[in-house]
Design a protein around this motif. Sequence first.
Motif, PDB file in Angstrom:
ATOM      1  N   GLU A 287     -16.521  58.514   2.836  1.00 19.19           N
ATOM      2  CA  GLU A 287     -15.789  59.840   3.023  1.00 19.19           C
ATOM      3  C   GLU A 287     -15.260  60.307   1.914  1.00 19.19           C
ATOM      4  OE1 GLU A 287     -12.864  57.903   5.778  1.00 19.19           O
ATOM      5  OE2 GLU A 287     -13.956  58.638   7.506  1.00 19.19           O
ATOM      6  N   SER A 288     -15.054  59.500   0.878  1.00 21.23           N
ATOM      7  CA  SER A 288     -14.422  60.019  -0.256  1.00 21.23           C
ATOM      8  C   SER A 288     -15.208  60.952  -1.236  1.00 21.23           C
ATOM      9  CB  SER A 288     -13.819  58.755  -1.306  1.00 21.23           C
ATOM     10  OG  SER A 288     -14.919  57.986  -1.674  1.00 21.23           O
ATOM     11  N   CYS A 289     -16.558  60.561  -0.880  1.00 23.64           N
ATOM     12  CA  CYS A 289     -17.670  61.248  -1.629  1.00 23.64           C
ATOM     13  C   CYS A 289     -17.999  62.881  -1.059  1.00 23.64           C
ATOM     14  CB  CYS A 289     -19.091  60.743  -1.391  1.00 23.64           C
ATOM     15  SG  CYS A 289     -19.181  59.146  -1.992  1.00 23.64           S
TER      16      CYS A 289
ATOM     17  N   ASP B 246     -23.178  60.850  -3.992  1.00 25.24           N
ATOM     18  CA  ASP B 246     -22.128  59.903  -4.234  1.00 25.24           C
ATOM     19  C   ASP B 246     -20.650  60.835  -4.885  1.00 25.24           C
ATOM     20  OD1 ASP B 246     -23.160  60.293  -6.693  1.00 25.24           O
ATOM     21  OD2 ASP B 246     -22.971  58.154  -7.369  1.00 25.24           O
ATOM     22  N   CYS B 247     -21.025  62.093  -5.220  1.00 27.40           N
ATOM     23  CA  CYS B 247     -20.127  62.955  -5.913  1.00 27.40           C
ATOM     24  C   CYS B 247     -20.521  64.674  -5.702  1.00 27.40           C
ATOM     25  CB  CYS B 247     -19.514  62.488  -7.338  1.00 27.40           C
ATOM     26  SG  CYS B 247     -20.907  62.639  -8.412  1.00 27.40           S
ATOM     27  N   ASP B 248     -19.700  65.330  -5.904  1.00 26.92           N
ATOM     28  CA  ASP B 248     -20.088  66.579  -5.863  1.00 26.92           C
ATOM     29  C   ASP B 248     -20.782  67.263  -7.123  1.00 26.92           C
ATOM     30  OD1 ASP B 248     -19.933  69.609  -5.706  1.00 26.92           O
ATOM     31  OD2 ASP B 248     -18.231  69.831  -5.318  1.00 26.92           O
TER      32      ASP B 248
ATOM     33  N   THR C 147     -18.055  54.599   5.590  1.00 28.54           N
ATOM     34  CA  THR C 147     -16.967  53.913   5.277  1.00 28.54           C
ATOM     35  C   THR C 147     -15.958  55.003   4.692  1.00 28.54           C
ATOM     36  OG1 THR C 147     -17.888  53.667   2.945  1.00 28.54           O
ATOM     37  CG2 THR C 147     -18.411  51.823   5.015  1.00 28.54           C
ATOM     38  N   PRO C 148     -14.704  54.401   4.375  1.00 33.81           N
ATOM     39  CA  PRO C 148     -13.827  55.419   3.745  1.00 33.81           C
ATOM     40  C   PRO C 148     -14.277  55.770   2.174  1.00 33.81           C
ATOM     41  CG  PRO C 148     -12.415  53.399   4.465  1.00 33.81           C
ATOM     42  CD  PRO C 148     -13.862  53.387   4.763  1.00 33.81           C
ATOM     43  N   GLU C 149     -15.010  54.807   1.750  1.00 34.00           N
ATOM     44  CA  GLU C 149     -15.701  54.995   0.286  1.00 34.00           C
ATOM     45  C   GLU C 149     -16.754  56.177   0.504  1.00 34.00           C
ATOM     46  OE1 GLU C 149     -18.460  52.881  -3.166  1.00 34.00           O
ATOM     47  OE2 GLU C 149     -17.914  52.033  -1.373  1.00 34.00           O
TER      48      GLU C 149
ATOM     49  N   ILE D 213     -17.719  67.930   4.291  1.00 33.94           N
ATOM     50  CA  ILE D 213     -16.868  67.526   5.292  1.00 33.94           C
ATOM     51  C   ILE D 213     -17.510  67.681   6.766  1.00 33.94           C
ATOM     52  CG2 ILE D 213     -14.616  67.595   6.372  1.00 33.94           C
ATOM     53  CD1 ILE D 213     -13.775  68.601   3.426  1.00 33.94           C
TER      54      ILE D 213
END
Length: 278
Positions: free
Chosen positions: A212-214, A189-191, A208-210, A228
């Motif tokens: 993608e933000s992860c 969920d994060c780096d 989802t965009p969420e 990515i």
Amino acid sequence: MCEDRNVLRDAKRIVVKVGTSTLTYENGKTNLATMDRLARVLSDLLNQDKEVVLVSSGAIGVGVGKLKLREKPNTVREKQAVAAVGQCELMHMYSKFFSEYGHMVAQILLTRDVVDNDHRRENVINTFETLIELGIVPIVNENDSVSIDEIEYGENRVFGDNDTLSAIVSMLVKADVLIILSDIDGFYDCDPKKNSCFHLISTVKEITPEIESCAGGAGSRRGTGGMITKLSAARMVTSAGINMVLANGKDPDIILKILNGEEVGTMFVAKERRIQKV
């Protein structure tokens, strides 16, 4: 056992992608033990009448080791030369390891123009199908000695990384599942290298965009593919009705756990299967 993963137990045609970080040590030299275990696991799948395609990075890394260079060269022409040496050595090692378990391999080098051209794409598909019918493992890589996309652009290049290449191959052969083995345990969920409060996402049903933000930047300094490109690969294959699992390739036995439906790594769940042009 997660219900979404039960479908993996019935997977017949499997594409496995291994990255440079899986095939080499931190010093850049080839991890022979991991290559041997990978060949054993994939050979065992073949013995179960599964169909296997391997997308393998590592040509430049192996070339650096073969030539006893202290570090990866900087210029494109030198990288291409090292890739040419490394690809030969890489296939030699794969051939040796697979033969120990009674199986044969074949080399397929792809460039973008092959899959963009209808006639060439059909020829490549026919080659894949014939090799698979014969029980031979196609080993795929981008043709680094003539294509500079991966070398020059790295993670910022859409086709020039083997995560995306493995997605394209999965679509060409109409795989049931794509397994991407990397140096991380799955999709977070994060780096995890920048945040201590990270959590592994076991199942992704929709990008989802969420989600993608992860996705952060590049992973190992020895490879070109980061989160990515893995997310891009997941979007491609799931849209084509192909499941994808991202997992740690440190121990290739994890492939058997994945195909047994065990909850390891991150599964990107396929949408309804439909024919999609590559």
